[in-house]
Structures are given as structure tokens and as C-alpha cells.
Design an enzyme around this catalytic site. Structure first.
Site, short mmCIF file in Angstrom:
data_model
loop_
_atom_site.label_atom_id
_atom_site.label_comp_id
_atom_site.label_asym_id
_atom_site.label_seq_id
_atom_site.Cartn_x
_atom_site.Cartn_y
_atom_site.Cartn_z
N LYS A 123 0.94 -1.13 0.07
CA LYS A 123 -0.15 0.06 -0.20
C LYS A 123 0.76 1.04 -0.07
O LYS A 123 0.60 2.18 -0.76
CB LYS A 123 -1.01 0.06 1.36
CG LYS A 123 -1.92 1.11 1.18
CD LYS A 123 -2.72 1.27 2.43
CE LYS A 123 -2.05 1.57 3.50
NZ LYS A 123 -3.11 1.89 4.86
N ASP A 141 -6.55 1.08 0.87
CA ASP A 141 -7.03 1.37 2.30
C ASP A 141 -8.28 1.13 2.74
O ASP A 141 -9.14 0.32 1.88
CB ASP A 141 -6.53 2.92 2.94
CG ASP A 141 -7.70 3.82 2.30
OD1 ASP A 141 -8.37 3.56 1.74
OD2 ASP A 141 -7.59 4.99 2.91
#
Length: 213
Positions: A123, A141
Site C-alpha cells: 500500500k 486502504d
């Protein structure tokens, strides 16, 4: 719940684009290195809280060498208001050293290389590649995971499944900003506990069956 059709997906992104033509991330940074550090610090923390800590820190250390010169103890003092600050201070110093030793003090424009840095996962790498280097990556997220599943845009049982689905279905003209549109929409409109469906610009195409008034 049925997934959005190709036509609905295009309209969904088109509405977000019209509402936010130039979306920006909310973490403050001055260069790719400080962006990387800010994203590492943002894990399990708010952007607002990170910005409050990194403003003074980046004013005196905006390069890997300057950060290493400060040392872990000083970095820890600057970021002590952020969750998991002990581990994060260690990671910031360690990744800074690695950047110096392996990449000449520069942030690599490469996902695999980024993911070898302490505290950097997929991420974080996706955020840095997107914001610093303009790659069409989508960092999933909790907000994007929720929106993908709640609206029918990109459903999946795991973060990676949602990411893969988004990369597959997002029209090319929307890929650069998709990450920001979805995060900001999830943060301020399609909120976890009670989405503000009355304010939602994509309500018409959203398949969520429990829309609020």
C-alpha cells in the site's frame, strides 16, 4: 449485491472527477523522500496527526542523510504523538540508511525496491509510486476497501482482491486519480458508520441497498 456494469463504472468515476477535478492527498511533504516517510508514519494514524508531527521534523530533515544524522532518539521525540512511534522511528532511520547505501539517497521508482524498505508494504509503495512518480497505482486502504464492496464498484474479500479488481475495471482516463477520489470520498462522504448518501455524487450508480436519506 450485483457489481457495477462497465457503463455504471464510467459514470461513477466521471461524477467523482467532475466533483474533484484535481484531487490531492492530505499528507504534507516536500519531496519523494518526505512523502515516503509520511506514508510510513501514517499507518494506523490520521493524516492530520502525521502532518502535525512531520512539519517540524521535515523542516530540519528532508533527506535520508539528514534524518540519519538526527538519529533514532531525536526522530522518536518528534513523532511521539503518532501511534507506534517507537517502531516507526526505527523504520524511518533504517529505511533512510538503506536509501543511502543502496540507492544513492534517492527514492526508487520501483515497487519491488520500495517494498524492501523497512516499514514499507504494498500500500505504501503504491501511494509513493502514484503521488511522487505519477504511476496509475491504486493503494487500497480501509476507505477504498469499504467503497469497493459497499457500492459494487470492486468487490473482494481481501485488500489485494479489491486492488486487482480496481486495476482491471477502472477506465484508463481515470486511473491516475482513482486512488485519491476514492479515499477522499470514503473519508468525507461514504463514511464507515453512516454514509452521507444525500451528499453523494455517485449515489445514482451505487448499489448499496441501505442508502441513508
Amino acid at each position: 449485491m450485483k457489481a457495477l456494469t462497465k457503463k455504471e463504472i464510467t459514470a461513477f468515476y466521471g461524477a467523482l472527477a467532475a466533483a474533484m477535478p484535481e484531487p490531492k492527498g492530505e499528507l504534507h511533504y516536500v519531496n519523494p523522500y518526505t512523502l515516503l516517510v509520511a506514508v510510513v508514519l501514517s499507518a494506523q494514524a490520521t493524516d492530520k496527526g502525521v502532518n502535525k508531527a512531520t512539519g517540524p521534523l521535515f523542516a530540519i530533515a528532508d533527506t535520508p542523510q539528514a534524518m540519519v544524522d538526527l538519529g533514532e532518539e531525536v526522530v522518536r521525540e518528534y513523532i511521539k504523538t503518532i501511534g507506534l512511534f517507537n517502531t516507526k522511528a526505527k523504520n524511518v532511520i533504517a529505511l533512510s540508511r538503506q536509501l543511502i547505501e543502496q540507492y544513492g539517497g534517492e527514492v526508487p521508482e520501483n515497487r519491488e525496491a520500495l517494498e524492501t524498505l523497512p516499514g514499507v508494504g504494498r500500500k505504501t509503495a503504491n501511494v509513493v509510486l502514484n503521488i511522487a512518480f505519477g504511476h496509475p497505482t491504486i493503494a487500497v486502504d480501509t476507505h477504498i476497501f469499504r467503497i469497493g464492496n459497499r457500492t459494487g464498484l470492486a468487490m473482494g474479500k481481501t485488500v489485494r482482491a479489491v486492488e486487482d479488481r480496481l486495476e482491471k475495471i477502472t477506465p484508463k482516463e481515470f486511473t491516475l486519480h482513482a486512488h485519491h477520489w476514492l479515499i477522499l470520498h470514503g473519508r468525507y462522504v461514504c463514511k464507515a458508520r453512516k454514509p452521507d448518501c444525500g451528499l453523494c455524487v455517485v449515489r445514482e450508480w451505487c448499489h448499496y441497498p441501505e442508502k441513508t436519506a
